[in-house]
Write a protein that holds these residues in place. Structure first.
Motif, PDB file in Angstrom:
ATOM      1  N   ALA A 193       0.836  -1.204   0.000  1.00 29.01           N
ATOM      2  CA  ALA A 193       0.000   0.000   0.000  1.00 29.01           C
ATOM      3  C   ALA A 193       0.869   1.252   0.000  1.00 29.01           C
ATOM      4  N   LEU A 194       1.942   1.238   0.784  1.00 25.29           N
ATOM      5  CA  LEU A 194       2.866   2.372   0.803  1.00 25.29           C
ATOM      6  C   LEU A 194       3.488   2.597  -0.572  1.00 25.29           C
ATOM      7  N   ALA A 195       3.864   1.498  -1.231  1.00 24.10           N
ATOM      8  CA  ALA A 195       4.445   1.612  -2.576  1.00 24.10           C
ATOM      9  C   ALA A 195       3.419   2.176  -3.554  1.00 24.10           C
ATOM     10  N   HIS A 196       2.199   1.661  -3.501  1.00 24.74           N
ATOM     11  CA  HIS A 196       1.140   2.185  -4.377  1.00 24.74           C
ATOM     12  C   HIS A 196       0.908   3.672  -4.120  1.00 24.74           C
ATOM     13  N   GLU A 197       0.887   4.038  -2.848  1.00 24.62           N
ATOM     14  CA  GLU A 197       0.669   5.444  -2.513  1.00 24.62           C
ATOM     15  C   GLU A 197       1.811   6.306  -3.052  1.00 24.62           C
ATOM     16  N   GLY A 198       3.037   5.805  -2.931  1.00 24.61           N
ATOM     17  CA  GLY A 198       4.178   6.538  -3.466  1.00 24.61           C
ATOM     18  C   GLY A 198       4.122   6.693  -4.977  1.00 24.61           C
ATOM     19  N   LEU A 199       3.439   5.758  -5.645  1.00 24.61           N
ATOM     20  CA  LEU A 199       3.272   5.816  -7.103  1.00 24.61           C
ATOM     21  C   LEU A 199       1.971   6.512  -7.502  1.00 24.61           C
ATOM     22  N   ASP A 200       1.310   7.142  -6.542  1.00 28.60           N
ATOM     23  CA  ASP A 200       0.047   7.861  -6.749  1.00 28.60           C
ATOM     24  C   ASP A 200      -1.090   6.977  -7.251  1.00 28.60           C
ATOM     25  N   ASP A 201      -1.057   5.708  -6.884  1.00 31.18           N
ATOM     26  CA  ASP A 201      -2.155   4.783  -7.191  1.00 31.18           C
ATOM     27  C   ASP A 201      -2.966   4.621  -5.904  1.00 31.18           C
ATOM     28  N   LEU A 202      -3.812   5.598  -5.645  1.00 30.56           N
ATOM     29  CA  LEU A 202      -4.522   5.654  -4.368  1.00 30.56           C
ATOM     30  C   LEU A 202      -5.541   4.535  -4.207  1.00 30.56           C
ATOM     31  N   LYS A 203      -6.187   4.143  -5.276  1.00 28.23           N
ATOM     32  CA  LYS A 203      -7.169   3.064  -5.169  1.00 28.23           C
ATOM     33  C   LYS A 203      -6.497   1.767  -4.726  1.00 28.23           C
ATOM     34  N   SER A 204      -5.378   1.423  -5.351  1.00 27.43           N
ATOM     35  CA  SER A 204      -4.650   0.204  -4.974  1.00 27.43           C
ATOM     36  C   SER A 204      -4.110   0.318  -3.556  1.00 27.43           C
ATOM     37  N   ALA A 205      -3.635   1.502  -3.179  1.00 29.17           N
ATOM     38  CA  ALA A 205      -3.140   1.704  -1.805  1.00 29.17           C
ATOM     39  C   ALA A 205      -4.267   1.459  -0.817  1.00 29.17           C
ATOM     40  N   TYR A 206      -5.404   2.057  -1.070  1.00 29.59           N
ATOM     41  CA  TYR A 206      -6.554   1.901  -0.180  1.00 29.59           C
ATOM     42  C   TYR A 206      -6.941   0.430  -0.043  1.00 29.59           C
ATOM     43  N   LEU A 207      -7.019  -0.274  -1.154  1.00 25.70           N
ATOM     44  CA  LEU A 207      -7.414  -1.688  -1.125  1.00 25.70           C
ATOM     45  C   LEU A 207      -6.396  -2.540  -0.367  1.00 25.70           C
ATOM     46  N   ASP A 208      -5.108  -2.225  -0.495  1.00 22.62           N
ATOM     47  CA  ASP A 208      -4.087  -2.987   0.237  1.00 22.62           C
ATOM     48  C   ASP A 208      -4.088  -2.658   1.731  1.00 22.62           C
ATOM     49  N   TYR A 209      -4.334  -1.401   2.096  1.00 21.75           N
ATOM     50  CA  TYR A 209      -4.488  -1.087   3.519  1.00 21.75           C
ATOM     51  C   TYR A 209      -5.673  -1.856   4.091  1.00 21.75           C
ATOM     52  N   GLN A 210      -6.756  -1.922   3.311  1.00 23.79           N
ATOM     53  CA  GLN A 210      -7.936  -2.683   3.752  1.00 23.79           C
ATOM     54  C   GLN A 210      -7.599  -4.159   3.949  1.00 23.79           C
ATOM     55  N   LYS A 211      -6.857  -4.735   3.001  1.00 18.77           N
ATOM     56  CA  LYS A 211      -6.481  -6.148   3.089  1.00 18.77           C
ATOM     57  C   LYS A 211      -5.616  -6.393   4.326  1.00 18.77           C
ATOM     58  N   ALA A 212      -4.675  -5.494   4.587  1.00 16.78           N
ATOM     59  CA  ALA A 212      -3.818  -5.621   5.775  1.00 16.78           C
ATOM     60  C   ALA A 212      -4.668  -5.580   7.039  1.00 16.78           C
ATOM     61  N   GLN A 213      -5.639  -4.685   7.073  1.00 10.09           N
ATOM     62  CA  GLN A 213      -6.501  -4.581   8.252  1.00 10.09           C
ATOM     63  C   GLN A 213      -7.381  -5.821   8.403  1.00 10.09           C
ATOM     64  N   THR A 214      -7.860  -6.353   7.295  1.00 10.23           N
ATOM     65  CA  THR A 214      -8.684  -7.563   7.336  1.00 10.23           C
ATOM     66  C   THR A 214      -7.880  -8.749   7.865  1.00 10.23           C
ATOM     67  N   LEU A 215      -6.628  -8.859   7.430  1.00  9.93           N
ATOM     68  CA  LEU A 215      -5.781  -9.975   7.859  1.00  9.93           C
ATOM     69  C   LEU A 215      -5.385  -9.881   9.327  1.00  9.93           C
ATOM     70  N   LYS A 216      -5.249  -8.650   9.830  1.00  6.48           N
ATOM     71  CA  LYS A 216      -4.861  -8.467  11.245  1.00  6.48           C
ATOM     72  C   LYS A 216      -5.671  -7.295  11.817  1.00  6.48           C
ATOM     73  N   PRO A 217      -6.907  -7.553  12.191  1.00  2.14           N
ATOM     74  CA  PRO A 217      -7.813  -6.486  12.621  1.00  2.14           C
ATOM     75  C   PRO A 217      -7.333  -5.673  13.821  1.00  2.14           C
ATOM     76  N   ASP A 218      -6.525  -6.251  14.700  1.00  2.00           N
ATOM     77  CA  ASP A 218      -6.069  -5.520  15.883  1.00  2.00           C
ATOM     78  C   ASP A 218      -4.838  -4.652  15.626  1.00  2.00           C
ATOM     79  N   TRP A 219      -4.295  -4.680  14.404  1.00  2.00           N
ATOM     80  CA  TRP A 219      -3.133  -3.863  14.049  1.00  2.00           C
ATOM     81  C   TRP A 219      -3.616  -2.458  13.708  1.00  2.00           C
ATOM     82  N   GLN A 220      -3.131  -1.473  14.409  1.00  2.00           N
ATOM     83  CA  GLN A 220      -3.622  -0.106  14.270  1.00  2.00           C
ATOM     84  C   GLN A 220      -3.080   0.658  13.063  1.00  2.00           C
ATOM     85  N   ASP A 221      -1.910   0.288  12.552  1.00  2.00           N
ATOM     86  CA  ASP A 221      -1.315   1.046  11.448  1.00  2.00           C
ATOM     87  C   ASP A 221      -2.210   1.102  10.209  1.00  2.00           C
ATOM     88  N   PRO A 222      -2.760  -0.015   9.736  1.00  2.00           N
ATOM     89  CA  PRO A 222      -3.648   0.088   8.565  1.00  2.00           C
ATOM     90  C   PRO A 222      -4.889   0.942   8.840  1.00  2.00           C
TER      91      PRO A 222
END
Length: 185
Positions: free
Chosen positions: A144-173
């Motif tokens: 997600a960070l890489a996508h955001e750095g490449l200005d691909d916000l949709k992909s960044a958002y979806l990857d942050y969501q996936k990270a949060q889904t995989l580990k719901p108690d992790w606050q960074d996503p």
């Protein structure tokens, strides 16, 4: 369910990218390589632990997996201190030692993001996910960070969501997702 176009924007575009997530490796057995592993898994960043890793690489008889894992762990210690170039060298050594080790790619991807080489980081993170890693949420977060750095916000958002889904108690996503607004059209 058919989704209409999804528009994703950042609330504040001048936000600095957060720290990368690292994935340490457990090294089997005893000795300095094991101590290096424990330090990396334990969140250490003190340079003295790098010395232990270096001594293990120079003096211990290690399997290719444990040698590559020790390079990964030493690289993680460097990554935590933001010594990205030095960390990249260790992750390169890990990849050349054991090319099918997903953790080497996820960490090399994180280091590449740290030096703003987003396309390189994205390629490594995709490879890590293809090979499989113990903590895929970290790969998705870094991707997600890489996508955001490449200005691909949709992909960044979806990857942050996936990270949060995989580990719901992790606050960074969750913290990163809070910066986005989503509109469905």
């Amino acid at each position: 369910m058919l989704l209409r176009a999804l528009t994703i924007t950042l609330l504040a575009t001048a936000v600095a990218l957060p720290a990368q997530a690292q994935g340490a490796m457990t090294v089997i057995g005893g000795g300095m390589a094991k101590d290096c592993s424990v330090a990396a898994l334990g969140g250490e960043s003190d340079i003295r632990f790098e010395t232990v890793c270096t001594q293990a690489l120079e003096t211990e008889l290690l399997s290719s997996r444990d040698r590559a894992g020790t390079f990964v762990n030493r690289g993680i210690l460097k990554l935590r201190r933001k010594a990205y170039s030095l960390a990249l060298a260790d992750f390169d050594r890990a990849v050349s030692t054991k090319p099918d080790l997903g953790e080497a790619y996820v960490n090399r991807g994180a280091a590449s993001v740290g030096v703003r080489r987003y396309a390189e980081g994205l390629a490594d993170l995709n490879k890590a996910l293809e090979l499989g890693v113990d903590e895929p949420e970290k790969a998705y977060f870094n991707r997600a960070l890489a996508h955001e750095g490449l200005d691909d916000l949709k992909s960044a958002y979806l990857d942050y969501q996936k990270a949060q889904t995989l580990k719901p108690d992790w606050q960074d996503p969750a913290r990163e997702l809070a910066r986005f607004t989503v509109e469905r059209r």
